[in-house]
Design a protein around this motif. Structure first.
Motif, PDB file in Angstrom:
ATOM      1  N   SER A 174       0.806  -1.224   0.000  1.00  0.00           N
ATOM      2  CA  SER A 174       0.000   0.000   0.000  1.00  0.00           C
ATOM      3  C   SER A 174       0.836   1.270   0.000  1.00  0.00           C
ATOM      4  CB  SER A 174      -0.928   0.010   1.224  1.00  0.00           C
ATOM      5  OG  SER A 174      -0.168  -0.070   2.421  1.00  0.00           O
ATOM      6  N   LYS A 175       2.130   1.169   0.311  1.00  0.00           N
ATOM      7  CA  LYS A 175       2.977   2.353   0.403  1.00  0.00           C
ATOM      8  C   LYS A 175       3.812   2.619  -0.854  1.00  0.00           C
ATOM      9  CE  LYS A 175       3.446   1.965   5.430  1.00  0.00           C
ATOM     10  NZ  LYS A 175       4.387   1.820   6.567  1.00  0.00           N
ATOM     11  N   SER A 176       4.063   1.595  -1.658  1.00  0.00           N
ATOM     12  CA  SER A 176       5.007   1.754  -2.764  1.00  0.00           C
ATOM     13  C   SER A 176       4.375   2.194  -4.074  1.00  0.00           C
ATOM     14  CB  SER A 176       5.774   0.441  -3.003  1.00  0.00           C
ATOM     15  OG  SER A 176       4.941  -0.523  -3.628  1.00  0.00           O
ATOM     16  N   GLY A 177       3.210   1.674  -4.420  1.00  0.00           N
ATOM     17  CA  GLY A 177       2.614   1.959  -5.719  1.00  0.00           C
ATOM     18  C   GLY A 177       3.303   1.235  -6.856  1.00  0.00           C
ATOM     19  N   PHE A 178       4.119   0.223  -6.546  1.00  0.00           N
ATOM     20  CA  PHE A 178       4.865  -0.541  -7.548  1.00  0.00           C
ATOM     21  C   PHE A 178       3.906  -1.233  -8.511  1.00  0.00           C
ATOM     22  CE2 PHE A 178       7.643  -4.529  -8.226  1.00  0.00           C
ATOM     23  CZ  PHE A 178       8.229  -3.993  -9.362  1.00  0.00           C
ATOM     24  N   ILE A 179       4.133  -1.070  -9.820  1.00  0.00           N
ATOM     25  CA  ILE A 179       3.233  -1.658 -10.818  1.00  0.00           C
ATOM     26  C   ILE A 179       3.390  -3.169 -10.925  1.00  0.00           C
ATOM     27  CG2 ILE A 179       3.123   0.462 -12.160  1.00  0.00           C
ATOM     28  CD1 ILE A 179       5.064  -0.798 -14.163  1.00  0.00           C
ATOM     29  N   GLY A 180       4.478  -3.714 -10.400  1.00  0.00           N
ATOM     30  CA  GLY A 180       4.627  -5.156 -10.343  1.00  0.00           C
ATOM     31  C   GLY A 180       5.359  -5.776 -11.518  1.00  0.00           C
ATOM     32  N   PRO A 181       5.786  -7.038 -11.339  1.00  0.00           N
ATOM     33  CA  PRO A 181       6.597  -7.720 -12.351  1.00  0.00           C
ATOM     34  C   PRO A 181       5.878  -7.973 -13.668  1.00  0.00           C
ATOM     35  CG  PRO A 181       6.719  -8.836 -10.206  1.00  0.00           C
ATOM     36  CD  PRO A 181       5.612  -7.843 -10.117  1.00  0.00           C
ATOM     37  N   SER A 182       4.599  -8.294 -13.620  1.00  0.00           N
ATOM     38  CA  SER A 182       3.898  -8.676 -14.850  1.00  0.00           C
ATOM     39  C   SER A 182       3.818  -7.524 -15.836  1.00  0.00           C
ATOM     40  CB  SER A 182       2.503  -9.210 -14.531  1.00  0.00           C
ATOM     41  OG  SER A 182       1.715  -8.225 -13.885  1.00  0.00           O
ATOM     42  N   ALA A 183       3.517  -6.333 -15.353  1.00  0.00           N
ATOM     43  CA  ALA A 183       3.412  -5.173 -16.245  1.00  0.00           C
ATOM     44  C   ALA A 183       4.762  -4.844 -16.874  1.00  0.00           C
ATOM     45  CB  ALA A 183       2.878  -3.967 -15.481  1.00  0.00           C
ATOM     46  N   ILE A 184       5.835  -4.932 -16.082  1.00  0.00           N
ATOM     47  CA  ILE A 184       7.178  -4.663 -16.606  1.00  0.00           C
ATOM     48  C   ILE A 184       7.537  -5.684 -17.667  1.00  0.00           C
ATOM     49  CG2 ILE A 184       9.633  -4.542 -16.018  1.00  0.00           C
ATOM     50  CD1 ILE A 184       8.756  -3.634 -13.197  1.00  0.00           C
ATOM     51  N   SER A 185       7.200  -6.935 -17.404  1.00  0.00           N
ATOM     52  CA  SER A 185       7.474  -8.010 -18.356  1.00  0.00           C
ATOM     53  C   SER A 185       6.735  -7.793 -19.672  1.00  0.00           C
ATOM     54  CB  SER A 185       7.086  -9.352 -17.737  1.00  0.00           C
ATOM     55  OG  SER A 185       7.485 -10.435 -18.552  1.00  0.00           O
ATOM     56  N   GLN A 186       5.499  -7.295 -19.584  1.00  0.00           N
ATOM     57  CA  GLN A 186       4.712  -7.054 -20.792  1.00  0.00           C
ATOM     58  C   GLN A 186       5.301  -5.920 -21.632  1.00  0.00           C
ATOM     59  OE1 GLN A 186       1.913  -8.943 -21.951  1.00  0.00           O
ATOM     60  NE2 GLN A 186       2.916 -10.240 -20.420  1.00  0.00           N
ATOM     61  N   VAL A 187       5.964  -4.971 -21.003  1.00  0.00           N
ATOM     62  CA  VAL A 187       6.629  -3.916 -21.765  1.00  0.00           C
ATOM     63  C   VAL A 187       7.687  -4.516 -22.675  1.00  0.00           C
ATOM     64  CG1 VAL A 187       8.152  -1.904 -21.608  1.00  0.00           C
ATOM     65  CG2 VAL A 187       6.193  -2.094 -20.088  1.00  0.00           C
ATOM     66  N   MET A 208       9.753   4.596 -16.022  1.00  0.00           N
ATOM     67  CA  MET A 208      10.617   5.504 -15.268  1.00  0.00           C
ATOM     68  C   MET A 208       9.831   6.403 -14.316  1.00  0.00           C
ATOM     69  SD  MET A 208      13.098   6.429 -18.502  1.00  0.00           S
ATOM     70  CE  MET A 208      13.910   7.816 -17.732  1.00  0.00           C
ATOM     71  N   GLU A 209       8.501   6.308 -14.376  1.00  0.00           N
ATOM     72  CA  GLU A 209       7.677   7.112 -13.492  1.00  0.00           C
ATOM     73  C   GLU A 209       7.572   6.480 -12.108  1.00  0.00           C
ATOM     74  OE1 GLU A 209       3.954   7.575 -15.467  1.00  0.00           O
ATOM     75  OE2 GLU A 209       4.778   8.841 -17.066  1.00  0.00           O
ATOM     76  N   LYS A 210       6.941   7.192 -11.187  1.00  0.00           N
ATOM     77  CA  LYS A 210       6.746   6.681  -9.834  1.00  0.00           C
ATOM     78  C   LYS A 210       6.010   5.343  -9.871  1.00  0.00           C
ATOM     79  CE  LYS A 210       4.843   7.941  -5.332  1.00  0.00           C
ATOM     80  NZ  LYS A 210       4.085   8.969  -4.563  1.00  0.00           N
ATOM     81  N   GLY A 211       6.508   4.383  -9.113  1.00  0.00           N
ATOM     82  CA  GLY A 211       5.915   3.050  -9.102  1.00  0.00           C
ATOM     83  C   GLY A 211       6.498   2.128 -10.147  1.00  0.00           C
ATOM     84  N   GLY A 212       7.462   2.626 -10.896  1.00  0.00           N
ATOM     85  CA  GLY A 212       8.048   1.839 -11.974  1.00  0.00           C
ATOM     86  C   GLY A 212       9.216   0.974 -11.529  1.00  0.00           C
ATOM     87  N   LEU A 213      10.179   0.814 -12.423  1.00  0.00           N
ATOM     88  CA  LEU A 213      11.296  -0.097 -12.193  1.00  0.00           C
ATOM     89  C   LEU A 213      12.069   0.172 -10.913  1.00  0.00           C
ATOM     90  CD1 LEU A 213      12.779  -0.567 -15.767  1.00  0.00           C
ATOM     91  CD2 LEU A 213      12.262  -2.414 -14.175  1.00  0.00           C
ATOM     92  N   GLN A 214      12.173   1.437 -10.523  1.00  0.00           N
ATOM     93  CA  GLN A 214      12.972   1.777  -9.350  1.00  0.00           C
ATOM     94  C   GLN A 214      12.420   1.191  -8.067  1.00  0.00           C
ATOM     95  OE1 GLN A 214      11.091   3.845 -11.016  1.00  0.00           O
ATOM     96  NE2 GLN A 214       9.890   5.130  -9.638  1.00  0.00           N
ATOM     97  N   GLU A 215      11.154   0.737  -8.098  1.00  0.00           N
ATOM     98  CA  GLU A 215      10.536   0.150  -6.908  1.00  0.00           C
ATOM     99  C   GLU A 215      10.874  -1.328  -6.733  1.00  0.00           C
ATOM    100  OE1 GLU A 215       8.975   1.838  -4.703  1.00  0.00           O
ATOM    101  OE2 GLU A 215       8.539   3.724  -5.727  1.00  0.00           O
ATOM    102  N   CYS A 216      11.459  -1.952  -7.755  1.00  0.00           N
ATOM    103  CA  CYS A 216      11.788  -3.385  -7.673  1.00  0.00           C
ATOM    104  C   CYS A 216      12.985  -3.601  -6.755  1.00  0.00           C
ATOM    105  CB  CYS A 216      12.089  -3.934  -9.065  1.00  0.00           C
ATOM    106  SG  CYS A 216      12.604  -5.675  -9.063  1.00  0.00           S
ATOM    107  N   GLY A 217      12.832  -4.493  -5.783  1.00  0.00           N
ATOM    108  CA  GLY A 217      13.913  -4.791  -4.849  1.00  0.00           C
ATOM    109  C   GLY A 217      14.675  -6.056  -5.184  1.00  0.00           C
ATOM    110  N   ASN A 218      14.361  -6.661  -6.332  1.00  0.00           N
ATOM    111  CA  ASN A 218      15.060  -7.863  -6.809  1.00  0.00           C
ATOM    112  C   ASN A 218      14.988  -9.020  -5.804  1.00  0.00           C
ATOM    113  OD1 ASN A 218      16.485  -9.269  -8.816  1.00  0.00           O
ATOM    114  ND2 ASN A 218      18.457  -8.859  -7.825  1.00  0.00           N
ATOM    115  N   SER A 219      13.842  -9.195  -5.168  1.00  0.00           N
ATOM    116  CA  SER A 219      13.683 -10.325  -4.246  1.00  0.00           C
ATOM    117  C   SER A 219      13.549 -11.643  -4.993  1.00  0.00           C
ATOM    118  CB  SER A 219      12.438 -10.121  -3.368  1.00  0.00           C
ATOM    119  OG  SER A 219      11.259 -10.188  -4.154  1.00  0.00           O
ATOM    120  N   GLN A 220      13.129 -11.563  -6.263  1.00  0.00           N
ATOM    121  CA  GLN A 220      12.989 -12.712  -7.163  1.00  0.00           C
ATOM    122  C   GLN A 220      11.886 -13.687  -6.748  1.00  0.00           C
ATOM    123  OE1 GLN A 220      16.555 -14.392  -8.777  1.00  0.00           O
ATOM    124  NE2 GLN A 220      17.773 -12.566  -8.407  1.00  0.00           N
TER     125      GLN A 220
END
Length: 254
Positions: A174-187, A208-220
């Motif tokens: 609820s705090k990050s607004g991260f769009i998530g892995p699936s949307a990035i993968s679809q790009v 590159m906008e808020k909630g984009g790639l920079q929110e990924c913490g690479n937890s895998q």
């Protein structure tokens, strides 16, 4: 002695009501899955206390792990109820152990095990995950992928927007607004498409906008829980590389 399948289900009557737990037992039959078990409960919704209850609400459609609608937490693991075989579950937990069913936690609950995954489709809109058809091309086969690109692009195209990757990702909250892995993968999928690539830079701008790639913490975690075994971490890394190159190019062209 008759065998029974024991379920412990987290239930919620409305989006704004408190959840509660309710247990059910149904006669065991070989080769059942969680969906067929819920259908049996629906026929006679009497809980283990002998009380008449309302049928459990869940969502399903294809019943063959294609639509992603029946995703829920089964013994704490996000997965599809249609491919969750009771016999396989009991091989791990032991027969008779309560099978715990819960709604996904990263999405608003509609009722019981049914959640609203609208945010996933809104995120696809943000990154323009489609191929525009504006009349520029004749309605025919159109340009084709190269064989090399087709191999990995097909893997991405198997995504069914089920929500497992979002549920497993600690950065989706609820705090990050991260769009998530699936949307990035679809790009990555639509940026390599011969026609979709025309809007490549618009999609990279979205990442590159808020909630984009920079929110990924690479937890895998996304890769581990994807039911289609899509190499999500590979796709995220590829898009990270592309956005960095694009950002440098934009800076140099100022």
């Amino acid at each position: 002695m008759d065998k029974f399948i024991h379920f412990k289900i987290k239930r919620q009557d409305k989006p704004d009501t408190s959840p509660r737990w309710e247990e059910f037992k149904i006669p065991y039959k070989p080769n059942m899955n969680v969906v067929s078990s819920l259908m049996e409960i629906r026929k006679n919704p009497v809980n283990t206390k002998g009380e008449k209850s309302n049928p459990v609400v869940w969502e399903c459609n294809c019943l063959e792990e294609v639509c992603g609608a029946c995703t829920m937490r089964i013994n704490g693991v996000p997965r599809q109820a249609c491919s969750a075989l009771i016999d396989k579950i009991y091989e791990k937990t032991g027969f008779g152990t309560p099978i715990v069913l819960e709604p996904l936690t990263k999405f608003p609950v509609v009722r019981d095990l049914m959640v609203d995954r609208t945010i996933m489709f809104e995120n696809l809109k943000k990154v323009k995950a489609w191929v525009p058809v504006d009349g520029s091309w004749a309605i025919d086969r159109g340009p084709r992928f190269t064989d090399r690109e087709h191999r990995w692009a097909y893997q991405i195209s198997r995504c069914m927007t089920c929500g497992c990757c979002m549920e497993a990702c600690p950065n989706v909250n609820s705090k990050s607004g991260f769009i998530g892995p699936s949307a990035i993968s679809q790009v990555r999928l639509f940026n390599v498409h011969p026609i979709g690539s025309m809007h490549k830079e618009m999609r990279l701008d979205a990442l590159m906008e808020k909630g984009g790639l920079q929110e990924c913490g690479n937890s895998q975690n996304c890769k581990e829980f994807c039911p289609k075994e899509i190499p999500l971490t590979v796709n995220i890394a590829a898009m990270n590389k592309e956005t960095i190159k694009y950002a440098i190019k934009k800076w140099l062209n100022k």
